[in-house]
Design a protein around this motif. Structure first.
Motif, PDB file in Angstrom:
ATOM      1  N   LYS A 178     -45.428  19.819-138.179  1.00 11.40           N
ATOM      2  CA  LYS A 178     -46.361  20.800-137.469  1.00 11.40           C
ATOM      3  C   LYS A 178     -46.847  20.089-136.189  1.00 11.40           C
ATOM      4  N   GLY A 179     -46.895  18.824-136.430  1.00 15.28           N
ATOM      5  CA  GLY A 179     -47.408  17.821-135.097  1.00 15.28           C
ATOM      6  C   GLY A 179     -46.382  17.704-133.876  1.00 15.28           C
ATOM      7  N   MET A 180     -45.255  17.775-134.203  1.00 16.32           N
ATOM      8  CA  MET A 180     -43.899  17.714-133.411  1.00 16.32           C
ATOM      9  C   MET A 180     -43.894  19.184-132.875  1.00 16.32           C
ATOM     10  N   TRP A 181     -43.981  20.139-133.613  1.00 21.25           N
ATOM     11  CA  TRP A 181     -43.869  21.591-133.053  1.00 21.25           C
ATOM     12  C   TRP A 181     -45.092  21.824-132.039  1.00 21.25           C
ATOM     13  N   ARG A 182     -46.346  21.374-132.296  1.00 27.80           N
ATOM     14  CA  ARG A 182     -47.325  21.403-131.454  1.00 27.80           C
ATOM     15  C   ARG A 182     -47.123  20.764-130.105  1.00 27.80           C
ATOM     16  N   LEU A 183     -46.648  19.657-130.137  1.00 28.70           N
ATOM     17  CA  LEU A 183     -46.338  18.657-129.138  1.00 28.70           C
ATOM     18  C   LEU A 183     -45.368  19.234-128.200  1.00 28.70           C
TER      19      LEU A 183
ATOM     20  N   VAL B   3     -36.295  23.541-130.639  1.00 31.45           N
ATOM     21  CA  VAL B   3     -36.204  22.215-130.351  1.00 31.45           C
ATOM     22  C   VAL B   3     -36.781  21.180-131.296  1.00 31.45           C
ATOM     23  N   THR B   4     -37.697  21.697-132.043  1.00 30.43           N
ATOM     24  CA  THR B   4     -38.338  20.803-132.923  1.00 30.43           C
ATOM     25  C   THR B   4     -37.236  20.490-133.993  1.00 30.43           C
ATOM     26  N   GLN B   5     -36.501  21.471-134.322  1.00 25.72           N
ATOM     27  CA  GLN B   5     -35.327  21.283-135.408  1.00 25.72           C
ATOM     28  C   GLN B   5     -34.364  20.628-134.663  1.00 25.72           C
ATOM     29  N   LEU B   6     -34.054  20.579-133.417  1.00 29.50           N
ATOM     30  CA  LEU B   6     -33.234  19.677-132.655  1.00 29.50           C
ATOM     31  C   LEU B   6     -33.602  18.288-132.712  1.00 29.50           C
ATOM     32  N   ALA B   7     -34.890  17.883-132.295  1.00 30.71           N
ATOM     33  CA  ALA B   7     -35.388  16.790-132.443  1.00 30.71           C
ATOM     34  C   ALA B   7     -35.292  16.090-133.952  1.00 30.71           C
ATOM     35  N   PHE B   8     -35.397  16.951-134.943  1.00 34.09           N
ATOM     36  CA  PHE B   8     -35.149  16.504-136.399  1.00 34.09           C
ATOM     37  C   PHE B   8     -33.832  16.065-136.420  1.00 34.09           C
ATOM     38  N   VAL B   9     -32.909  16.749-136.114  1.00 29.15           N
ATOM     39  CA  VAL B   9     -31.509  16.309-136.251  1.00 29.15           C
ATOM     40  C   VAL B   9     -31.145  15.192-135.344  1.00 29.15           C
TER      41      VAL B   9
ATOM     42  N   VAL C  68     -43.248   4.905-136.870  1.00 27.87           N
ATOM     43  CA  VAL C  68     -42.161   6.147-137.030  1.00 27.87           C
ATOM     44  C   VAL C  68     -42.647   7.250-136.289  1.00 27.87           C
ATOM     45  N   ARG C  69     -44.096   7.575-136.457  1.00 23.54           N
ATOM     46  CA  ARG C  69     -44.518   8.666-135.831  1.00 23.54           C
ATOM     47  C   ARG C  69     -44.291   8.457-134.181  1.00 23.54           C
ATOM     48  N   SER C  70     -44.540   7.646-133.750  1.00 26.77           N
ATOM     49  CA  SER C  70     -44.256   7.365-132.281  1.00 26.77           C
ATOM     50  C   SER C  70     -42.932   7.739-131.758  1.00 26.77           C
ATOM     51  N   TRP C  71     -42.347   7.153-132.719  1.00 31.72           N
ATOM     52  CA  TRP C  71     -40.504   7.212-132.525  1.00 31.72           C
ATOM     53  C   TRP C  71     -40.202   8.699-132.576  1.00 31.72           C
ATOM     54  N   LEU C  72     -40.770   9.376-133.630  1.00 32.93           N
ATOM     55  CA  LEU C  72     -40.450  10.760-133.577  1.00 32.93           C
ATOM     56  C   LEU C  72     -40.926  11.685-132.729  1.00 32.93           C
TER      57      LEU C  72
ATOM     58  N   ASN D 165     -38.523  13.841-125.462  1.00 36.64           N
ATOM     59  CA  ASN D 165     -37.233  13.723-124.836  1.00 36.64           C
ATOM     60  C   ASN D 165     -36.350  15.164-125.181  1.00 36.64           C
ATOM     61  N   CYS D 166     -36.380  15.646-126.189  1.00 36.15           N
ATOM     62  CA  CYS D 166     -35.695  17.137-126.583  1.00 36.15           C
ATOM     63  C   CYS D 166     -36.500  17.923-125.698  1.00 36.15           C
ATOM     64  N   ALA D 167     -37.717  18.073-125.660  1.00 36.74           N
ATOM     65  CA  ALA D 167     -38.530  19.150-124.846  1.00 36.74           C
ATOM     66  C   ALA D 167     -38.142  19.118-123.453  1.00 36.74           C
ATOM     67  N   LEU D 168     -38.191  17.799-122.893  1.00 33.89           N
ATOM     68  CA  LEU D 168     -37.790  17.827-121.369  1.00 33.89           C
ATOM     69  C   LEU D 168     -36.381  17.952-120.950  1.00 33.89           C
ATOM     70  N   SER D 169     -35.608  17.732-122.250  1.00 29.96           N
ATOM     71  CA  SER D 169     -33.966  17.971-122.084  1.00 29.96           C
ATOM     72  C   SER D 169     -34.044  19.740-121.858  1.00 29.96           C
ATOM     73  N   TRP D 170     -34.827  20.322-122.890  1.00 35.83           N
ATOM     74  CA  TRP D 170     -34.565  21.785-122.892  1.00 35.83           C
ATOM     75  C   TRP D 170     -35.103  22.362-121.561  1.00 35.83           C
ATOM     76  N   LEU D 171     -36.221  21.779-121.068  1.00 37.25           N
ATOM     77  CA  LEU D 171     -36.836  22.137-119.842  1.00 37.25           C
ATOM     78  C   LEU D 171     -35.911  22.152-118.684  1.00 37.25           C
ATOM     79  N   ARG D 172     -35.221  21.002-118.626  1.00 35.35           N
ATOM     80  CA  ARG D 172     -34.168  20.811-117.460  1.00 35.35           C
ATOM     81  C   ARG D 172     -33.169  21.801-117.531  1.00 35.35           C
ATOM     82  N   ASP D 173     -32.585  22.184-118.962  1.00 33.24           N
ATOM     83  CA  ASP D 173     -31.833  23.254-119.051  1.00 33.24           C
ATOM     84  C   ASP D 173     -31.936  24.565-118.783  1.00 33.24           C
ATOM     85  N   HIS D 174     -33.340  24.998-118.998  1.00 31.15           N
ATOM     86  CA  HIS D 174     -34.096  26.159-118.857  1.00 31.15           C
ATOM     87  C   HIS D 174     -34.772  26.256-117.584  1.00 31.15           C
ATOM     88  N   ARG D 175     -34.648  25.388-116.505  1.00 23.82           N
ATOM     89  CA  ARG D 175     -35.777  25.332-115.492  1.00 23.82           C
ATOM     90  C   ARG D 175     -35.953  26.394-114.460  1.00 23.82           C
ATOM     91  N   ARG D 176     -34.800  27.284-114.618  1.00 18.26           N
ATOM     92  CA  ARG D 176     -34.991  28.565-113.916  1.00 18.26           C
ATOM     93  C   ARG D 176     -35.780  29.525-114.322  1.00 18.26           C
TER      94      ARG D 176
END
Length: 200
Positions: free
Chosen positions: A49-54, A68-74, A89-93, A99-110
């Motif tokens: 839940k916390g990662m999804w909100r972030l 993106v949350t699923q990708l982050a957990f993978v 561990v929470r900080s690491w997650l 990082n996954c969200a920023l990658s997603w944004l780069r891939d969808h920046r248009r």
């Protein structure tokens, strides 16, 4: 010789012991590394839940945030065996999630930037009274959107995710003192923005 006599009279200073942060998830990480896959399931339930909100603060829709949350957990699943324990561990997650969200944004920046929903900012984590008393969610959301990116990130991690300044610093890739300064300026800027809006 005078320097030696002065130095001889000074007490020896002991180096302070390293401060360790209690991490309720460290045992789960160790169990996972020892082959207990159920430990990872517990981590997912605890932090999903916390990662999804972030992540939702970065991406366009709830569905994209779920993906993106699923990708982050993978990625976390694949990388947990190499977790060094230099952060909680929470900080690491959360770092993986960012990082996954920023990658997603780069891939969808248009695509147009995300319109952040009320539930992503406020649900289950109401802002402190000094930030939100009397202000409706739309005004608060608009005010937060006006903050510089680093201040916005630090404020959201500290207030909405209830992270310590050390954890915020790890995630924002800055020193703990810099995180505190950014938080201070973010709160000050929010007060200025909300005060100016209130005077209109």
């Amino acid at each position: 010789m005078a320097v030696e006599s002065l130095a001889a009279g000074l007490p020896l200073l002991k180096r302070p012991a390293a401060v360790t942060v209690a991490d309720p998830d460290r045992e789960l990480a160790e169990r996972f590394r020892d082959g207990d896959s159920a430990a990872f399931d517990i981590l997912v339930r605890r932090h999903q839940k916390g990662m999804w909100r972030l992540i939702r603060r970065y991406v366009k829709s709830d569905a994209d945030a779920a993906d993106v949350t699923q990708l982050a957990f993978v990625r976390a699943f694949r990388g947990l065996a190499g977790f060094r324990g230099t952060a909680t561990v929470r900080s690491w997650l959360y770092r993986i999630a960012i990082n996954c969200a920023l990658s997603w944004l780069r891939d969808h920046r248009r695509e147009q930037p995300a319109e952040i929903g009320d539930d992503a900012l406020i649900a289950d984590n109401p802002a402190p009274a000094q930030l939100s008393a009397g202000d409706d969610r739309a005004r608060l959301r608009a005010a937060i959107a006006q903050l510089p990116p680093k201040q916005k990130l630090v404020l959201e991690l500290r207030v909405f995710d209830d992270l310590s300044f050390k954890e915020v610093a790890d995630l924002a890739d800055c020193s703990e003192n810099t995180a505190k300064v950014n938080f201070h300026y973010a709160v000050k800027r929010l007060r200025d923005i909300l005060g100016a809006d209130h005077e209109r």
